[in-house]
Design a protein around this motif. Structure first.
Motif, short mmCIF file in Angstrom:
data_model
loop_
_atom_site.label_atom_id
_atom_site.label_comp_id
_atom_site.label_asym_id
_atom_site.label_seq_id
_atom_site.Cartn_x
_atom_site.Cartn_y
_atom_site.Cartn_z
N GLU A 1 84.20 51.45 32.68
CA GLU A 1 85.10 50.40 32.22
C GLU A 1 84.93 50.15 30.72
OE1 GLU A 1 83.93 47.29 34.86
OE2 GLU A 1 85.34 47.88 36.44
N MET A 2 83.68 50.24 30.23
CA MET A 2 83.43 50.11 28.80
C MET A 2 84.18 51.19 28.02
SD MET A 2 79.84 50.60 26.71
CE MET A 2 78.99 49.26 27.54
N THR A 3 84.09 52.42 28.49
CA THR A 3 84.76 53.53 27.82
C THR A 3 86.27 53.35 27.83
OG1 THR A 3 82.95 54.97 28.56
CG2 THR A 3 84.92 56.04 27.70
N VAL A 4 86.80 52.97 28.99
CA VAL A 4 88.24 52.72 29.09
C VAL A 4 88.67 51.64 28.11
CG1 VAL A 4 90.07 51.80 30.58
CG2 VAL A 4 88.46 53.49 31.48
N GLN B 1 71.20 36.36 19.36
CA GLN B 1 72.40 36.40 18.50
C GLN B 1 73.37 37.51 18.89
OE1 GLN B 1 73.15 34.29 16.08
NE2 GLN B 1 71.52 34.04 14.57
N TYR B 2 74.66 37.23 18.66
CA TYR B 2 75.75 38.20 18.72
C TYR B 2 76.02 38.74 20.12
CZ TYR B 2 74.79 37.85 13.76
OH TYR B 2 74.55 37.35 12.51
N TYR B 3 76.23 37.80 21.05
CA TYR B 3 76.64 38.15 22.40
C TYR B 3 77.96 37.48 22.73
CZ TYR B 3 72.19 40.39 23.34
OH TYR B 3 71.13 41.25 23.29
N PHE B 4 78.80 38.20 23.46
CA PHE B 4 80.14 37.71 23.76
C PHE B 4 80.25 37.32 25.23
CE2 PHE B 4 81.27 41.36 20.67
CZ PHE B 4 80.79 40.63 19.60
N LYS B 5 80.88 36.18 25.48
CA LYS B 5 81.04 35.72 26.86
C LYS B 5 81.86 36.72 27.67
CE LYS B 5 81.91 31.54 29.51
NZ LYS B 5 82.27 30.10 29.43
N GLU B 6 82.87 37.30 27.06
CA GLU B 6 83.66 38.35 27.71
C GLU B 6 83.12 39.69 27.25
OE1 GLU B 6 85.82 37.61 30.01
OE2 GLU B 6 85.50 35.47 29.67
N SER B 7 82.04 40.13 27.86
CA SER B 7 81.35 41.34 27.43
C SER B 7 81.90 42.57 28.14
CB SER B 7 79.85 41.21 27.70
OG SER B 7 79.18 42.40 27.36
N VAL B 8 81.85 43.72 27.45
CA VAL B 8 82.22 44.99 28.10
C VAL B 8 81.00 45.69 28.68
CG1 VAL B 8 84.21 45.32 26.58
CG2 VAL B 8 82.00 46.32 25.94
N GLN B 9 79.82 45.09 28.48
CA GLN B 9 78.59 45.73 28.96
C GLN B 9 78.25 45.27 30.37
OE1 GLN B 9 75.30 45.66 26.05
NE2 GLN B 9 76.81 45.09 24.51
N GLY B 10 78.00 46.24 31.24
CA GLY B 10 77.70 45.93 32.63
C GLY B 10 76.45 45.10 32.81
N ASP B 11 75.47 45.26 31.90
CA ASP B 11 74.21 44.53 32.05
C ASP B 11 74.35 43.04 31.76
OD1 ASP B 11 72.92 46.76 32.88
OD2 ASP B 11 71.77 47.10 31.06
N SER B 12 75.54 42.61 31.38
CA SER B 12 75.78 41.17 31.25
C SER B 12 75.67 40.48 32.60
CB SER B 12 77.15 40.90 30.62
OG SER B 12 78.19 41.44 31.43
N LYS B 13 75.59 41.26 33.66
CA LYS B 13 75.37 40.74 35.02
C LYS B 13 74.01 40.04 35.11
CE LYS B 13 76.87 41.05 39.46
NZ LYS B 13 78.20 40.62 39.94
N LEU B 14 73.16 40.24 34.11
CA LEU B 14 71.87 39.55 34.04
C LEU B 14 72.03 38.05 34.20
CD1 LEU B 14 70.28 41.49 31.06
CD2 LEU B 14 69.23 41.28 33.33
N GLN B 15 73.12 37.49 33.69
CA GLN B 15 73.35 36.06 33.79
C GLN B 15 73.26 35.59 35.25
OE1 GLN B 15 76.95 34.84 31.38
NE2 GLN B 15 77.13 37.06 31.22
#
Length: 425
Positions: free
Chosen positions: A178-181, A252-266
Motif C-alpha cells: 500500500e505504501m508503494t501504491v 518528531q515528524y510523524y503523521f496521523k495519516e501514515s503510509v507506514q504499516g508499523d503505525s499499527k504500534l498505536q
C-alpha cells in the motif's frame, strides 16, 4: 563494539523530544523512483546504512556494487538494474549471500531480464544485463516477501508498456505494498489493484491479487517528504511501556495519516498501557496505566519488523504472548525467530516455544540479574534495539552494538538521553 547498558541512575522528570531519521522503507522506494525520474526531490531522507548503501549504488559509475547487509537495496536494485541499459554485478555481505532472491530473479527473467547467479543458484551475487524487459505480465508468489512485489512495482511505470503483476497466494506485509501504491499514485502513476475479494483462476492458479501499473513519462509532483521511521518508534513505545504512570516522550515528524504499516504500534501498545496522541507533526507517548493484559495474541503478518520489539516488551513486563504471521522473519538479517528464542531464553523464568511462523512466550516480570544478560545481535540491528529498553530493569551486554547504524545510527546517543548508563567494553 560491545556496550554495557545499566539501569538509569535516576528517573527523568522532564519531558524529552527525539527526532528519528526518515523511514528507510519510504526513502529506498523514493530513491529508486528518483533514479527513474530525476526531477523528483526528496526531503527528510533516512540516514540509515540501508539508505546510504542505496544512494551510493545509484550514484556509482562502477559496474560492481556491494550493498552490505541492505536486503531492501538488494531486491529493489536487482529490478532497477534489470530495467536500464548496462551490465552490473551486485553482491552483499556474507549473510546477504545466504538470503534467497530466486523468486524475484525468476519473475524478472520471465519478462525478459538477463540475470545470472555467480555462485550458488538462487542467491546473490548476481550479474545483470539490463534493458531487455519486454513482456507486460509477470506472475509470482505473494506470500514470500512484499519486497519482491514492490521491486517490480517501482520499475513498472518506466517500462514502455507498464506491467501487470499477477499474485498467487496470500499477500504478506500488505501495508508495504500500500505504501508503494501510494507513492506511485502521488507521482501520477495509474495503478489498478484488484484485491482478494476478486480472486480469479488462471492457468490452474488462484490469483489473489492483480496489480496493473500503466507507463508514465512525466511525474506530476516534483517534491516529496519522508515521514520519520515508525519501525524505530517501536523501541520508544517499548521504553515508555516499561516506565511509571505519567511518563511521557515525544517523537518528531510523524503523521496521523501514515503510509507506514508499523503505525499499527498505536493500537498494539494500548495493551501495554501506552497512549498515543498527535500534536501537529509530533507523536506523544504517555504511560497511562499499569493494569496490563496477562496475555496478548497478535498477528504480525503486516508488521513483522515489530515482532522483536513486542516480544522484548512482553518479556520485561511478564506478559505472556503468542505472536503469529512471522514466516518472513526466517530470511531476514538473521533467522529472527531462532534468535529470539536463543536470547530470550537467557532471561530467568521465560519459556519460549516456536514454529516456522510463530513464537509463544510464557514468563514472569523481569527482575535484575546478578550479571549482565548477553544480547547477541547476529548482525541484526533490531535484535540490539529491541532488547535495549530492558536496561531499565536489568543490566545488558549488547554484542556488536554498532549494527544499529543499519536503520537508526543515533540510537545509543538517544538512549543516553533517558539516563541509561552506557559503557563501551
Amino acid at each position: 563494539m560491545d556496550l554495557l547498558l545499566e539501569k538509569p541512575i535516576e528517573s527523568l522528570n522532564k519531558e524529552l523530544t527525539f527526532t528519528i531519521t526518515g523511514s528507510k522503507s519510504e526513502s529506498n522506494r523514493l530513491l529508486i523512483l528518483q533514479a527513474l525520474y530525476p526531477e523528483l526531490e526528496i526531503h527528510n531522507l533516512s540516514n540509515s546504512d540501508d539508505t546510504v548503501h542505496m544512494q551510493e549504488a545509484l550514484m556509482s559509475q562502477k559496474n560492481h556494487v556491494n550493498i552490505g547487509h541492505a536486503g531492501t537495496a538488494m531486491r529493489f536494485l536487482t529490478a532497477y538494474y534489470s530495467s536500464i541499459e548496462g551490465i552490473v554485478t551486485i553482491t552483499g555481505s556474507q549473510r546477504m549471500q545466504q538470503r534467497p532472491i530466486a523468486v524475484l530473479v525468476e519473475a524478472l527473467k520471465s519478462i525478459g531480464a538477463k540475470i545470472e547467479y555467480l555462485n550458488e543458484e538462487g542467491y546473490p551475487p548476481l550479474q545483470i544485463e539490463g534493458g531487455h524487459i519486454n513482456a507486460t505480465i509477470v506472475k509470482l508468489n505473494a506470500s514470500i516477501s512484499s519486497q519482491y512485489i514492490t521491486a517490480l512495482m517501482l520499475i513498472a511505470p518506466s517500462l514502455k508498456n507498464g506491467l501487470k503483476i499477477e499474485l498467487a497466494g496470500k499477500l504478506t506485509s500488505r501495508p508495504y505494498i500500500e505504501m508503494t501504491v501510494g507513492y506511485l499514485r502521488s507521482l501520477g502513476v495509474t495503478v489498478n489493484w484488484s484485491k482478494q475479494d476478486t480472486a480469479i483462476q488462471k492457468d490452474k492458479q488462484i490469483l489473489s491479487e492483480v496489480i496493473q501499473i500503466k507507463p508514465l513519462d512525466t511525474i506530476i509532483h516534483k517534491s516529496l517528504t519522508v515521514e520519520s521511521d515508525w519501525s524505530s518508534a517501536g523501541y520508544w513505545y517499548s521504553w515508555v511501556a516499561l516506565q511509571e504512570i505519567g511518563y511521557k516522550l515525544t517523537l518528531q515528524y510523524y503523521f496521523k495519516e501514515s503510509v507506514q504499516g508499523d503505525s499499527k504500534l498505536q493500537e498494539y501498545y494500548e495493551a501495554f498501557g501506552v497512549q498515543t496522541t498527535f500534536v501537529n507533526e509530533q507523536l506523544v507517548l504517555t504511560k497511562i496505566s499499569d493494569k496490563l493484559a496477562q496475555r496478548v495474541v497478535i498477528n504480525l503478518v503486516n508488521e513483522p519488523d515489530q515482532a522483536q520489539t513486542i516480544f522484548a516488551t512482553c518479556l520485561a513486563l511478564g506478559i505472556n504472548a503468542h505472536l503469529t504471521g512471522l514466516h518472513t522473519l526466517r530470511i531476514k538479517e538473521t533467522d529472527r525467530i531462532a534468535a529470539l528464542k536463543d536470547v530470550g531464553s537467557r532471561f530467568r523464568e521465560s519459556v519460549i516455544q516456536t514454529t516456522q511462523d510463530t513464537i509463544t512466550l510464557t514468563c514472569v516480570p523481569l527482575a535484575p540479574h546478578d550479571k549482565p544478560v548477553v544480547i547477541d545481535t547476529f548482525d541484526d540491528h533490531r535484535m540490539a534495539m529491541a532488547f535495549a529498553p530492558l536496561a531499565c530493569r536489568t543490566s545488558l551486554l549488547i554484542k556488536d552494538a554498532g549494527v544499529v547504524t543499519k536503520s537508526y545510527p543515533q540510537f545509543w546517543d538517544d538512549l543516553k538521553r533517558v539516563n541509561v548508563n552506557i559503557t563501551e567494553i
